[in-house]
Motif scaffolding. Structure first.
Motif, PDB file in Angstrom:
ATOM      1  N   TRP A  36     -13.913  -2.662   5.446  1.00  0.00           N
ATOM      2  CA  TRP A  36     -12.393  -2.233   4.884  1.00  0.00           C
ATOM      3  C   TRP A  36     -12.010  -2.977   3.740  1.00  0.00           C
ATOM      4  O   TRP A  36     -12.230  -4.380   3.759  1.00  0.00           O
ATOM      5  N   TRP A  72      -7.611   0.869   1.608  1.00  0.00           N
ATOM      6  CA  TRP A  72      -7.536   2.035   0.627  1.00  0.00           C
ATOM      7  C   TRP A  72      -9.259   2.150   0.381  1.00  0.00           C
ATOM      8  O   TRP A  72      -9.264   3.105  -0.514  1.00  0.00           O
ATOM      9  N   GLU A  73      -9.828   1.364   0.950  1.00  0.00           N
ATOM     10  CA  GLU A  73     -11.443   1.628   0.593  1.00  0.00           C
ATOM     11  C   GLU A  73     -12.084   1.423   1.919  1.00  0.00           C
ATOM     12  O   GLU A  73     -11.605   0.504   2.817  1.00  0.00           O
ATOM     13  N   MET A  74     -13.316   2.033   2.418  1.00  0.00           N
ATOM     14  CA  MET A  74     -14.222   1.924   3.455  1.00  0.00           C
ATOM     15  C   MET A  74     -15.604   2.015   3.007  1.00  0.00           C
ATOM     16  O   MET A  74     -16.050   2.781   2.168  1.00  0.00           O
ATOM     17  N   LEU A 115     -11.315   5.378   0.494  1.00  0.00           N
ATOM     18  CA  LEU A 115     -11.107   5.779   2.029  1.00  0.00           C
ATOM     19  C   LEU A 115     -11.065   7.342   2.162  1.00  0.00           C
ATOM     20  O   LEU A 115     -10.192   7.873   1.709  1.00  0.00           O
ATOM     21  N   GLY A 137      -7.518   7.934   4.772  1.00  0.00           N
ATOM     22  CA  GLY A 137      -7.004   8.121   3.511  1.00  0.00           C
ATOM     23  C   GLY A 137      -5.857   8.858   3.110  1.00  0.00           C
ATOM     24  O   GLY A 137      -5.927   9.828   3.769  1.00  0.00           O
ATOM     25  N   LYS A 151      -3.375   6.037  10.509  1.00  0.00           N
ATOM     26  CA  LYS A 151      -3.745   6.693   9.169  1.00  0.00           C
ATOM     27  C   LYS A 151      -2.685   7.140   8.417  1.00  0.00           C
ATOM     28  O   LYS A 151      -1.600   7.449   8.806  1.00  0.00           O
TER      29      LYS A 151
END
Ligand code: MTE
Ligand code: MO
Length: 251
Positions: A141, A189-191, A196, A202, A218
């Motif tokens: 993450w 905000w990123e995975m 995301l 997201g 979420k």
């Protein structure tokens, strides 16, 4: 009297331990800082002990972090109540479309777009999501540490809890300031190196890797700082206690 030496030593240790534990819990209880909001009546005693003891011991501890090789090939997205149409619309949103509002006990109430969050200090982690239903997965993450956002809005010293709200109906939760300021508590905000996905929360999700998955909401759109969870919604800090799950869900 024919207690064996071992029994005597054993019961002595037991008594000393019990006395020390009672004294420690007494101190914590009078300090009141570690009183979970769902600590009510007899059944609440377990929650209170869990939060007071674990909260005190693990305040600065870190959730386990993993190597890249441990990232799960097929992370499980727990279904949400959004329809495919709503998911598609959210997926199409740009980095300026989502708004995170931060209000309550802060000197500078503010709103942030994802684009603005990305300009703040970045945090990343490879951690495990543990659902209370028994499954788990490891993912990477990246996002903005919640502490950086709280710093930007200048949280007032009276604030004791960060309450956070999802755009999804019925989903809100809260954590204490130790958890909120912890280095691993992340507005992700990123995975796994990409944007995301909506299925995983997201455009913006809170990661609270030191607690069970249900604390990692979420679609986060609002964070509210308060000194008293009794003032918020059901007064229990989260909907979870109404369904038999603990507000404090340390793993
Ligand atoms: N808005 C929202 N947040 C949510 C949920 C949800 O249904 N809606 N499920 C929770 C639960 S019970 C778990 S275990 C994790 C699951 O995260 P995942 O879908 O990435 O596996 O998200 C949590 N956050
Ligand atoms: Mo869960």
């Amino acid at each position: 009297m024919n207690f064996s030496r071992r029994t005597l030593i054993g019961s002595g240790i037991l008594a000393a331990t019990a006395t020390a534990a009672l004294a420690a819990f007494g101190r914590l209880r009078s300090g009141c800082k570690f009183k979970a909001p769902d600590t009510q009546g007899l059944l609440g005693i377990g929650e209170w002990l869990n939060y007071s003891a674990l909260g005190a011991i693990t305040r600065n501890a870190k959730a386990r972090e993993f190597d890249h090789g441990m990232i799960s090939d097929k992370p499980f997205a727990n279904p949400t109540s959004y329809t495919q149409q709503q998911v598609d619309a959210m997926e199409a949103a740009g980095p300026d479309d989502w708004k995170l509002t931060v209000d309550g006990l802060v000197a500078k109430p503010s709103s942030f777009t994802i684009a603005q969050l990305k300009q703040m200090p970045r945090g990343s982690q490879i951690t495990e999501t543990n659902c209370e239903e028994g499954w788990s997965y490891v993912a990477e993450w990246a996002g903005t540490p919640l502490a950086a956002v709280l710093h930007a809005v200048a949280v007032k010293p009276e604030a004791r809890y960060a309450v956070y709200f999802s755009t999804e109906k019925g989903w809100w939760d809260s954590i204490d300031m130790d958890e909120a300021m912890h280095s691993q508590t992340l507005l992700a905000w990123e995975m796994n190196g990409g944007k995301l996905p909506v299925a995983f929360g997201g455009p913006l999700r809170l990661r609270v890797p030191r607690q069970l998955g249900y604390k990692s909401l979420k679609f986060i759109s609002r964070i509210h700082l308060t000194d008293d969870l009794k003032k918020i919604e059901n007064g229990l800090g989260s909907p979870e206690p109404e369904f038999g799950y603990a507000w404090y869900a340390g793993v």
